[in-house]
Scaffold this active site. Sequence first.
Site, mmCIF file in Angstrom:
data_model
loop_
_atom_site.group_PDB
_atom_site.id
_atom_site.type_symbol
_atom_site.label_atom_id
_atom_site.label_comp_id
_atom_site.label_asym_id
_atom_site.label_seq_id
_atom_site.Cartn_x
_atom_site.Cartn_y
_atom_site.Cartn_z
ATOM 1 N N ARG A 57 -5.523 -2.470 10.067
ATOM 2 C CA ARG A 57 -6.067 -3.835 9.973
ATOM 3 C C ARG A 57 -5.789 -4.653 11.231
ATOM 4 N NH1 ARG A 57 -3.365 -5.162 4.364
ATOM 5 N NH2 ARG A 57 -1.921 -3.757 5.387
ATOM 6 N N ASP A 101 5.476 -5.283 5.804
ATOM 7 C CA ASP A 101 5.971 -6.630 6.141
ATOM 8 C C ASP A 101 6.184 -7.540 4.929
ATOM 9 O OD1 ASP A 101 6.244 -6.416 8.768
ATOM 10 O OD2 ASP A 101 4.406 -7.478 9.333
ATOM 11 N N ASP A 107 2.473 -0.450 11.852
ATOM 12 C CA ASP A 107 2.367 -1.835 12.338
ATOM 13 C C ASP A 107 3.665 -2.624 12.195
ATOM 14 O OD1 ASP A 107 2.364 -1.925 9.605
ATOM 15 O OD2 ASP A 107 0.648 -3.264 9.403
ATOM 16 N N ASP A 142 -0.129 2.367 8.685
ATOM 17 C CA ASP A 142 -0.679 1.680 9.865
ATOM 18 C C ASP A 142 0.211 1.710 11.122
ATOM 19 O OD1 ASP A 142 -2.820 1.064 8.324
ATOM 20 O OD2 ASP A 142 -2.538 -1.108 8.322
ATOM 21 N N THR A 188 4.308 2.569 5.462
ATOM 22 C CA THR A 188 2.918 2.128 5.621
ATOM 23 C C THR A 188 2.250 3.017 6.659
ATOM 24 O OG1 THR A 188 1.526 0.321 6.427
ATOM 25 C CG2 THR A 188 3.773 0.287 7.188
ATOM 26 N N ARG A 241 1.164 -5.022 -5.962
ATOM 27 C CA ARG A 241 1.412 -6.297 -5.279
ATOM 28 C C ARG A 241 1.673 -7.308 -6.380
ATOM 29 N NH1 ARG A 241 -0.415 -4.875 0.068
ATOM 30 N NH2 ARG A 241 -1.973 -3.257 -0.125
ATOM 31 N N GLY A 289 0.834 -1.211 0.000
ATOM 32 C CA GLY A 289 0.000 0.000 0.000
ATOM 33 C C GLY A 289 0.861 1.250 0.000
HETATM 34 P P1 ATP Z 1 1.046 -3.116 3.330
HETATM 35 O O1 ATP Z 1 1.387 -3.082 4.785
HETATM 36 O O2 ATP Z 1 0.737 -1.777 2.794
HETATM 37 O O3 ATP Z 1 0.037 -4.160 2.962
HETATM 38 P P2 ATP Z 1 3.061 -4.947 2.426
HETATM 39 O O4 ATP Z 1 4.437 -4.729 1.942
HETATM 40 O O5 ATP Z 1 2.909 -5.753 3.678
HETATM 41 O O6 ATP Z 1 2.408 -3.514 2.555
HETATM 42 P P3 ATP Z 1 2.051 -7.097 0.768
HETATM 43 O O7 ATP Z 1 0.985 -7.110 -0.242
HETATM 44 O O8 ATP Z 1 1.981 -8.049 1.888
HETATM 45 O O9 ATP Z 1 2.164 -5.587 1.262
HETATM 46 O O10 ATP Z 1 3.449 -7.368 0.022
HETATM 47 C C1 ATP Z 1 3.846 -6.585 -1.093
HETATM 48 C C2 ATP Z 1 4.552 -7.461 -2.085
HETATM 49 O O11 ATP Z 1 5.725 -8.048 -1.493
HETATM 50 C C3 ATP Z 1 3.756 -8.663 -2.576
HETATM 51 O O12 ATP Z 1 2.851 -8.336 -3.586
HETATM 52 C C4 ATP Z 1 4.862 -9.573 -3.077
HETATM 53 O O13 ATP Z 1 5.316 -9.170 -4.357
HETATM 54 C C5 ATP Z 1 5.965 -9.326 -2.052
HETATM 55 N N1 ATP Z 1 5.899 -10.383 -1.023
HETATM 56 C C6 ATP Z 1 4.983 -10.529 -0.069
HETATM 57 N N2 ATP Z 1 5.183 -11.635 0.665
HETATM 58 C C7 ATP Z 1 6.258 -12.238 0.133
HETATM 59 C C8 ATP Z 1 6.972 -13.453 0.422
HETATM 60 N N3 ATP Z 1 6.609 -14.272 1.402
HETATM 61 N N4 ATP Z 1 8.036 -13.743 -0.345
HETATM 62 C C9 ATP Z 1 8.409 -12.927 -1.345
HETATM 63 N N5 ATP Z 1 7.779 -11.784 -1.664
HETATM 64 C C10 ATP Z 1 6.723 -11.438 -0.952
#
Ligand code: ATP
Length: 325
Positions: free
Chosen positions: A171, A103, A129, A127, A125, A72, A11
Amino acid sequence: MKTIGVLTSGGDAPGMNAAIRAVVRTGAYNDMRTLGIIRGFNGLIHDEIQELDISAVGDILHRGGTILKTARSEEFKTEAGMQKAMEIIKKYGIEGIVVIGGDGSFRGARDLSRLGVPTIGLPGTIDNDIACTDYTIGFSTAINTVIDAINKLRDTASSHDRISIVEVMGRNAGDIALYSGIAGGAESIIVPELPFETDEICRRIIQGRNRGKQHSIIVLAEGVVLNKEISGTIELGKEIEAKTGLEVKVTILGHIQRGGSPTAFDRILASRMGARAVELLKQGIGNRVVGIRNNHIVDVEVEEALTMKRSFNQDLYRLAQILSM
Ligand code: ATP
C-alpha cells in the site's frame, strides 16, 4: 512472569504460526504458560482465550495463515474497549502479551504497556513496511509467491509476444514490487516511493523489442493505484498498448500473496523474533517492537518504532534498472 498471552492482529502473513510456536515453546522452556488470544484485540475484549501447550503448536510451523485467526477491532481503540480488555487480562492472570501484526497493532501494544501490561510487538506483515526492521515476517514468502507467478506469466507472455503487467501488494511500500521485480527480471518496477513516466516504460519496452526480446514484465505495487498516481492498472495497460502498439495483459495477484507455506527465511525469522519477545517479557520488559538488523535480532521502544522513517532501497532500484536494460 508465569502467564503470557499471544495474539495475531491486522492482515495475516505467512510465518505468523512459526512465531506463535516460538512464543509458546520458549515460554514453556522458561516455565511460562501461554494463552492464545483468538481474533486479535477483538478476542481479548470478547473473552476468546485458549491455553496453548507445546503440543497445541505442533504441526503448524509449515502452515500459512494463523491458527489464532486475526481481526481488526475498532472497539479496542475506545476507552470502554480497553477497559474490557483489562478485565479479561485480570481474569486470566495474563502478565505480558506478544502482539504479532503491523503498525496499527503496535499502537494497541503500546496502549496495553501504558496500562501496566508489558506487551511486545512482532512485525508480521507481507509488505515489509516496518521501519525498525530490515525484514518483516511474511515478506520473504510473499515475494517468492510473486516470483512464481512472474515465471508463469513470462512463459505465456513470450509465447504471445506480449507485455505483462503484474500488480502486487504494497500500500505504501514498494518492497514486494522491488524485490520480486529484481528476482523475476522485470523490465520496469513501479513503486509508490518514486515517480514514474509511462513514456520511459514504453521506451524500455521498445528498446527490448529492438534487440529481439519476446516479452516484457512490468511489476507495479498496488499503492501506486491506491494513491491515485494512475487511474488503475487496467488503464495503464491500455495506455502502454496504445503507445507501443503491443498487446498488454494485466494480472492482479491479490490475496494469493498472503497465503502459502512460509519460506525457510520466514520460519527462522519468526522463530528468532518469537524467542526474543519471550526473553523480554521474562525480564518484565514491555513496550518494545522486535526487529532484525544486519542479521541481529534487536528491539526498540514502540513509540520510536512508530516514528522511524522507512527508507526505500534506492541502490537496489538502480540495480534493477541496470540489469533489465
Ligand atoms: P496491517 O499492516 O496488516 O494492516 P496492522 O496491525 O497495521 O496490520 P491495523 O488494522 O492498522 O493493522 O491494526 C490492527 C488492530 O490494532 C486494529 O484493528 C486495532 O484493534 C488495533 N489498533 C490500531 N490502531 C490503534 C490505536 N491507535 N490504538 C489502539 N489500538 C489500535
